[in-house]
Design a protein around this motif. Structure first.
Motif, mmCIF file in Angstrom:
data_model
loop_
_atom_site.group_PDB
_atom_site.id
_atom_site.type_symbol
_atom_site.label_atom_id
_atom_site.label_comp_id
_atom_site.label_asym_id
_atom_site.label_seq_id
_atom_site.Cartn_x
_atom_site.Cartn_y
_atom_site.Cartn_z
ATOM 1 N N ALA A 66 0.860 -1.187 0.000
ATOM 2 C CA ALA A 66 0.000 0.000 0.000
ATOM 3 C C ALA A 66 0.894 1.235 0.000
ATOM 4 C CB ALA A 66 -0.908 0.016 1.228
ATOM 5 N N ILE A 67 0.559 2.187 -0.850
ATOM 6 C CA ILE A 67 1.219 3.497 -0.806
ATOM 7 C C ILE A 67 0.172 4.505 -1.220
ATOM 8 C CG2 ILE A 67 2.178 3.310 -3.160
ATOM 9 C CD1 ILE A 67 4.652 4.904 -1.990
ATOM 10 N N ASN A 68 0.104 5.584 -0.506
ATOM 11 C CA ASN A 68 -0.931 6.565 -0.810
ATOM 12 C C ASN A 68 -0.505 7.938 -0.308
ATOM 13 O OD1 ASN A 68 -3.471 7.594 -1.561
ATOM 14 N ND2 ASN A 68 -4.432 5.648 -1.014
ATOM 15 N N VAL A 69 -0.683 8.926 -1.147
ATOM 16 C CA VAL A 69 -0.392 10.319 -0.782
ATOM 17 C C VAL A 69 -1.687 11.110 -0.906
ATOM 18 C CG1 VAL A 69 0.870 12.402 -1.491
ATOM 19 C CG2 VAL A 69 2.033 10.186 -1.479
ATOM 20 N N ARG A 108 0.171 15.570 -3.668
ATOM 21 C CA ARG A 108 0.837 14.746 -4.688
ATOM 22 C C ARG A 108 1.737 15.575 -5.607
ATOM 23 N NH1 ARG A 108 -4.244 10.696 -6.150
ATOM 24 N NH2 ARG A 108 -4.352 9.833 -4.043
ATOM 25 N N LEU A 109 2.542 14.873 -6.364
ATOM 26 C CA LEU A 109 3.446 15.460 -7.365
ATOM 27 C C LEU A 109 4.440 16.443 -6.757
ATOM 28 C CD1 LEU A 109 1.066 15.869 -10.444
ATOM 29 C CD2 LEU A 109 2.983 14.286 -10.172
ATOM 30 N N ALA A 110 4.803 16.176 -5.514
ATOM 31 C CA ALA A 110 5.821 17.009 -4.861
ATOM 32 C C ALA A 110 6.936 16.133 -4.296
ATOM 33 C CB ALA A 110 5.178 17.842 -3.749
ATOM 34 N N GLY A 111 7.007 14.894 -4.749
ATOM 35 C CA GLY A 111 8.111 14.032 -4.328
ATOM 36 C C GLY A 111 7.835 13.197 -3.085
ATOM 37 N N LEU A 112 6.627 13.309 -2.537
ATOM 38 C CA LEU A 112 6.344 12.590 -1.288
ATOM 39 C C LEU A 112 6.259 11.076 -1.493
ATOM 40 C CD1 LEU A 112 5.962 13.087 1.604
ATOM 41 C CD2 LEU A 112 3.586 13.699 1.199
ATOM 42 N N GLY A 113 5.605 10.645 -2.565
ATOM 43 C CA GLY A 113 5.534 9.208 -2.848
ATOM 44 C C GLY A 113 6.942 8.628 -2.978
ATOM 45 N N THR A 114 7.819 9.350 -3.652
ATOM 46 C CA THR A 114 9.213 8.912 -3.811
ATOM 47 C C THR A 114 9.876 8.758 -2.450
ATOM 48 O OG1 THR A 114 9.331 10.057 -5.935
ATOM 49 C CG2 THR A 114 11.433 9.549 -4.863
ATOM 50 N N SER A 138 8.531 5.191 -12.584
ATOM 51 C CA SER A 138 9.447 6.329 -12.365
ATOM 52 C C SER A 138 10.483 5.993 -11.298
ATOM 53 C CB SER A 138 8.674 7.580 -11.954
ATOM 54 O OG SER A 138 8.375 7.555 -10.563
ATOM 55 N N SER A 147 2.677 4.423 -13.449
ATOM 56 C CA SER A 147 3.630 5.486 -13.826
ATOM 57 C C SER A 147 4.544 5.804 -12.660
ATOM 58 C CB SER A 147 2.893 6.767 -14.226
ATOM 59 O OG SER A 147 2.113 6.542 -15.352
ATOM 60 N N PHE A 148 3.950 5.845 -11.467
ATOM 61 C CA PHE A 148 4.763 6.150 -10.291
ATOM 62 C C PHE A 148 5.855 5.088 -10.105
ATOM 63 C CE2 PHE A 148 5.504 5.200 -5.772
ATOM 64 C CZ PHE A 148 6.255 6.321 -5.457
ATOM 65 N N LEU A 196 -1.888 5.559 -13.072
ATOM 66 C CA LEU A 196 -1.216 6.469 -12.142
ATOM 67 C C LEU A 196 -0.170 5.727 -11.311
ATOM 68 C CD1 LEU A 196 -0.760 8.925 -10.365
ATOM 69 C CD2 LEU A 196 -2.924 8.462 -9.218
ATOM 70 N N VAL A 197 -0.590 4.638 -10.683
ATOM 71 C CA VAL A 197 0.336 3.909 -9.803
ATOM 72 C C VAL A 197 1.442 3.237 -10.636
ATOM 73 C CG1 VAL A 197 0.518 2.107 -8.046
ATOM 74 C CG2 VAL A 197 -1.416 3.678 -8.014
HETATM 75 C C1 LIG Z 1 1.123 7.025 -6.729
HETATM 76 C C2 LIG Z 1 1.307 8.119 -5.667
HETATM 77 C C3 LIG Z 1 1.682 7.453 -4.328
HETATM 78 C C4 LIG Z 1 2.449 9.026 -6.117
HETATM 79 O O1 LIG Z 1 2.688 9.961 -5.072
HETATM 80 P P1 LIG Z 1 3.370 11.379 -5.400
HETATM 81 O O2 LIG Z 1 3.761 11.995 -4.105
HETATM 82 O O3 LIG Z 1 2.500 12.177 -6.294
HETATM 83 O O4 LIG Z 1 4.661 10.905 -6.214
HETATM 84 P P2 LIG Z 1 5.958 11.746 -6.596
HETATM 85 O O5 LIG Z 1 5.670 13.206 -6.509
HETATM 86 O O6 LIG Z 1 7.099 11.228 -5.794
HETATM 87 O O7 LIG Z 1 6.122 11.359 -8.143
HETATM 88 C C5 LIG Z 1 7.216 10.610 -8.609
HETATM 89 C C6 LIG Z 1 6.995 10.316 -10.069
HETATM 90 O O8 LIG Z 1 5.856 9.458 -10.251
HETATM 91 C C7 LIG Z 1 5.253 9.746 -11.525
HETATM 92 N N1 LIG Z 1 3.896 10.237 -11.301
HETATM 93 C C8 LIG Z 1 3.345 10.609 -10.131
HETATM 94 N N2 LIG Z 1 2.066 11.015 -10.325
HETATM 95 C C9 LIG Z 1 1.831 10.901 -11.645
HETATM 96 C C10 LIG Z 1 0.710 11.181 -12.464
HETATM 97 N N3 LIG Z 1 -0.432 11.694 -11.940
HETATM 98 N N4 LIG Z 1 0.786 10.949 -13.804
HETATM 99 C C11 LIG Z 1 1.933 10.462 -14.333
HETATM 100 N N5 LIG Z 1 3.050 10.188 -13.604
HETATM 101 C C12 LIG Z 1 2.994 10.409 -12.280
HETATM 102 C C13 LIG Z 1 6.094 10.849 -12.176
HETATM 103 O O9 LIG Z 1 7.080 10.247 -12.974
HETATM 104 C C14 LIG Z 1 6.729 11.504 -10.946
HETATM 105 O O10 LIG Z 1 7.944 12.144 -11.256
HETATM 106 P P3 LIG Z 1 7.919 13.684 -11.776
HETATM 107 O O11 LIG Z 1 7.095 14.453 -10.786
HETATM 108 O O12 LIG Z 1 9.354 14.047 -11.801
HETATM 109 O O13 LIG Z 1 7.269 13.644 -13.128
HETATM 110 C C15 LIG Z 1 0.033 8.979 -5.512
HETATM 111 O O14 LIG Z 1 -0.351 9.469 -6.773
HETATM 112 C C16 LIG Z 1 -1.132 8.232 -4.921
HETATM 113 O O15 LIG Z 1 -1.245 8.083 -3.699
HETATM 114 N N6 LIG Z 1 -2.034 7.720 -5.775
HETATM 115 C C17 LIG Z 1 -3.133 6.891 -5.326
HETATM 116 C C18 LIG Z 1 -2.572 5.551 -4.934
HETATM 117 C C19 LIG Z 1 -3.622 4.559 -4.652
HETATM 118 O O16 LIG Z 1 -4.663 4.500 -5.273
HETATM 119 N N7 LIG Z 1 -3.322 3.729 -3.663
HETATM 120 C C20 LIG Z 1 -4.244 2.691 -3.286
HETATM 121 C C21 LIG Z 1 -3.707 1.333 -3.669
HETATM 122 S S1 LIG Z 1 -2.142 0.978 -2.904
#
Ligand SMILES: CC(C)(COP(=O)(O)OP(=O)(O)OC[C@H]1O[C@@H](n2cnc3c(N)ncnc32)[C@H](O)[C@@H]1OP(=O)(O)O)[C@@H](O)C(=O)NCCC(=O)NCCS
Length: 151
Positions: free
Chosen positions: A86-89, A94-100, A135, A131-132, A128-129
């Protein structure tokens, strides 16, 4: 003058965080699963073992995201590896490096538990997940998941 960005801390989950964890999950999955999250907290959140990690990211006195992972040994003949299941932001964070950062934190825990591989499982249509994780350098593993209906 702009105010400085709030300090971010990634730490083990505490019971008091669960309400926010449940809300973040419910916002992205549209299903509120309170009992499930309390069960996960008891299994993963008590910090008794290096094998199980339930971490939250906190900034501005609020939980911004979480990650859960577990080292699994020799399941299906596979050498021990760390599974992220599980990972969730929070959408507004989002899109600020927190997931990373969350993924890196759980990988640090896996390294401490002496495993060298991290795995996860993602629905094929969850772009979305996917792509993350792509990345983050994660690619298709040399295993496949099989299923059939029990009806
Ligand atoms: C997946 C998730 C954890 C990413 O978190 P985040 O903090 O936005 O991730 P980051 O900012 O570290 O992004 C790292 C890279 O992931 C990719 N990425 C993240 N969001 C993206 C999007 N919406 N579309 C395309 N690529 C994406 C990009 O390559 C990004 O790098 P960049 O910003 O340099 O382009 C977040 O979008 C999330 O929680 N999504 C829902 C997850 C979910 O449904 N979980 C339940 C099941 S486990």
């Amino acid at each position: 003058m702009n105010s400085p960005a709030p300090a971010l801390v990634i730490r083990p989950v505490e019971a008091a965080d669960l309400g926010q964890v449940i809300a973040i999950d419910a916002e992205s999955t549209r299903i509120e699963k309170t009992d499930y999250w309390y069960e996960l907290f008891h299994r993963f959140g008590t910090g008794r073992t290096r094998q199980r990690l339930f971490l939250v990211a906190e900034a501005d006195n609020a939980i911004q995201g979480f990650v859960i992972g577990e080292v699994r040994d020799w399941e299906f003949g596979s050498p021990p590896c760390g599974w992220v299941f599980a990972i969730n932001v929070r959408p507004g964070a989002r899109l600020a490096g927190l997931g990373t950062k969350l993924l890196e934190a759980v990988c640090t825990g896996f390294r401490r538990a002496s495993v060298a591989t991290v795995r996860t499982q993602v629905s094929r249509d969850n772009n979305l997940v996917l792509s993350f994780f792509r990345s983050q350098g994660m690619m298709a593993a040399p295993v496949i998941t099989l299923e059939r209906s029990l009806d």
